[in-house]
Design a protein around this motif. Structure first.
Motif, PDB file in Angstrom:
ATOM      1  N   ARG A 212       0.833  -1.200   0.000  1.00 44.88           N
ATOM      2  CA  ARG A 212       0.000   0.000   0.000  1.00 44.88           C
ATOM      3  C   ARG A 212       0.871   1.254   0.000  1.00 44.88           C
ATOM      4  O   ARG A 212       0.595   2.217  -0.709  1.00 44.88           O
ATOM      5  CB  ARG A 212      -0.932  -0.002   1.212  1.00 44.88           C
TER       6      ARG A 212
ATOM      7  N   SER B   9       1.059   4.163  -2.796  1.00 47.27           N
ATOM      8  CA  SER B   9       0.832   5.537  -2.365  1.00 47.27           C
ATOM      9  C   SER B   9       1.990   6.434  -2.783  1.00 47.27           C
ATOM     10  O   SER B   9       1.792   7.514  -3.339  1.00 47.27           O
ATOM     11  CB  SER B   9       0.636   5.580  -0.856  1.00 47.27           C
TER      12      SER B   9
ATOM     13  N   GLU C 112      -6.380   4.282   0.163  1.00 50.08           N
ATOM     14  CA  GLU C 112      -6.371   5.534   0.920  1.00 50.08           C
ATOM     15  C   GLU C 112      -5.528   5.281   2.163  1.00 50.08           C
ATOM     16  O   GLU C 112      -5.956   4.612   3.089  1.00 50.08           O
ATOM     17  CB  GLU C 112      -7.781   5.970   1.313  1.00 50.08           C
TER      18      GLU C 112
ATOM     19  N   VAL D 187      -4.156   6.421   5.466  1.00 54.61           N
ATOM     20  CA  VAL D 187      -4.552   7.413   6.460  1.00 54.61           C
ATOM     21  C   VAL D 187      -3.517   7.393   7.577  1.00 54.61           C
ATOM     22  O   VAL D 187      -3.197   6.340   8.112  1.00 54.61           O
ATOM     23  CB  VAL D 187      -5.951   7.084   7.029  1.00 54.61           C
TER      24      VAL D 187
ATOM     25  N   LEU E 182      -7.738  11.532   9.584  1.00 56.64           N
ATOM     26  CA  LEU E 182      -9.090  11.206   9.144  1.00 56.64           C
ATOM     27  C   LEU E 182      -9.047  10.691   7.720  1.00 56.64           C
ATOM     28  O   LEU E 182      -8.299  11.212   6.894  1.00 56.64           O
ATOM     29  CB  LEU E 182      -9.967  12.468   9.144  1.00 56.64           C
ATOM     30  N   SER E 183      -9.883   9.706   7.429  1.00 59.89           N
ATOM     31  CA  SER E 183     -10.052   9.304   6.036  1.00 59.89           C
ATOM     32  C   SER E 183     -10.954  10.339   5.375  1.00 59.89           C
ATOM     33  O   SER E 183     -11.634  11.129   6.050  1.00 59.89           O
ATOM     34  CB  SER E 183     -10.688   7.923   5.956  1.00 59.89           C
ATOM     35  N   TRP E 184     -10.986  10.343   4.050  1.00 57.60           N
ATOM     36  CA  TRP E 184     -11.855  11.289   3.356  1.00 57.60           C
ATOM     37  C   TRP E 184     -13.319  11.006   3.693  1.00 57.60           C
ATOM     38  O   TRP E 184     -14.118  11.934   3.832  1.00 57.60           O
ATOM     39  CB  TRP E 184     -11.619  11.244   1.848  1.00 57.60           C
TER      40      TRP E 184
ATOM     41  N   GLU F 217     -14.531   9.900   6.529  1.00 54.48           N
ATOM     42  CA  GLU F 217     -14.791  10.461   7.853  1.00 54.48           C
ATOM     43  C   GLU F 217     -14.885  11.989   7.787  1.00 54.48           C
ATOM     44  O   GLU F 217     -15.716  12.600   8.467  1.00 54.48           O
ATOM     45  CB  GLU F 217     -13.692  10.046   8.835  1.00 54.48           C
ATOM     46  N   TYR F 218     -14.050  12.596   6.975  1.00 53.33           N
ATOM     47  CA  TYR F 218     -14.074  14.053   6.817  1.00 53.33           C
ATOM     48  C   TYR F 218     -15.416  14.508   6.247  1.00 53.33           C
ATOM     49  O   TYR F 218     -16.053  15.425   6.776  1.00 53.33           O
ATOM     50  CB  TYR F 218     -12.920  14.480   5.898  1.00 53.33           C
TER      51      TYR F 218
ATOM     52  N   HIS G 219     -10.153  17.147  -3.059  1.00 49.14           N
ATOM     53  CA  HIS G 219      -9.942  15.700  -3.035  1.00 49.14           C
ATOM     54  C   HIS G 219      -9.715  15.174  -4.451  1.00 49.14           C
ATOM     55  O   HIS G 219      -8.808  14.376  -4.692  1.00 49.14           O
ATOM     56  CB  HIS G 219     -11.160  15.032  -2.400  1.00 49.14           C
TER      57      HIS G 219
END
Length: 159
Positions: free
Chosen positions: A8, A12, A87, A89, A94-96, A98-99, A144
């Motif tokens: 991952r 990334s 993603e 994190v 925060l993940s997107w 959660e945001y 994003h």
């Protein structure tokens, strides 16, 4: 394939930079992330390098997600099929998802407070409250999308 943290992190990192990245640079980056030290201890860098070279990069290459380049490795054109699920994190981040949920809940609470006549908020027209939160949501989504390597339009133009 995406269950492994090192794979991952490889995806990334390759998605963050332009052009190919050497295995050494990848191993230094991942070792720093894993150890929390910069530079990471030599034994951690060496362990990461060996695992990338012998296991993770060959697996990603076999699946057609990365490809060898002149000076390292880079994401292949098939990587978008996988990186859409990626993603990373930070530990206390925060993940997107959660945001966006936070913005929506906050907007609903502010709307509720306004309808209950809470001082200051109650004096603001409900349309202005809703518009401000929808605007924040839209600006966040635009940011994003700008972070993504490709957009929906890019994917349609490639097919």
């Amino acid at each position: 394939m995406l269950r492994n943290d090192r794979r991952r992190l490889v995806l990334s990192r390759l998605g963050e930079v332009e052009g190919p990245v050497t295995v050494r640079d990848l191993s230094e980056y991942i070792a720093s992330v894993e150890s929390g030290e910069r530079p990471a201890p030599r034994n951690v860098r060496q362990s990461v390098y060996v695992s990338l070279h012998q296991t993770h990069l060959p697996k990603l290459d076999d699946l057609g997600i990365v490809e060898e380049a002149e000076r390292g490795v880079r994401l292949s054109h098939h990587a978008d099929e996988v990186t859409v699920y990626l993603e990373v994190v930070p530990k206390h981040g925060l993940s997107w998802g959660e945001y966006y949920l936070g913005i929506a809940v906050l907007g609903l609470l502010v709307q509720l407070a306004g309808s209950l006549g809470v001082p200051v908020i109650g004096g603001v027209p409900p349309v202005a409250l809703a518009t401000s939160f929808l605007g924040l949501f839209a600006l966040s989504a635009m940011y994003h999308i700008s972070l993504q390597q490709t957009t929906l339009l890019d994917r349609f133009s490639q097919s």
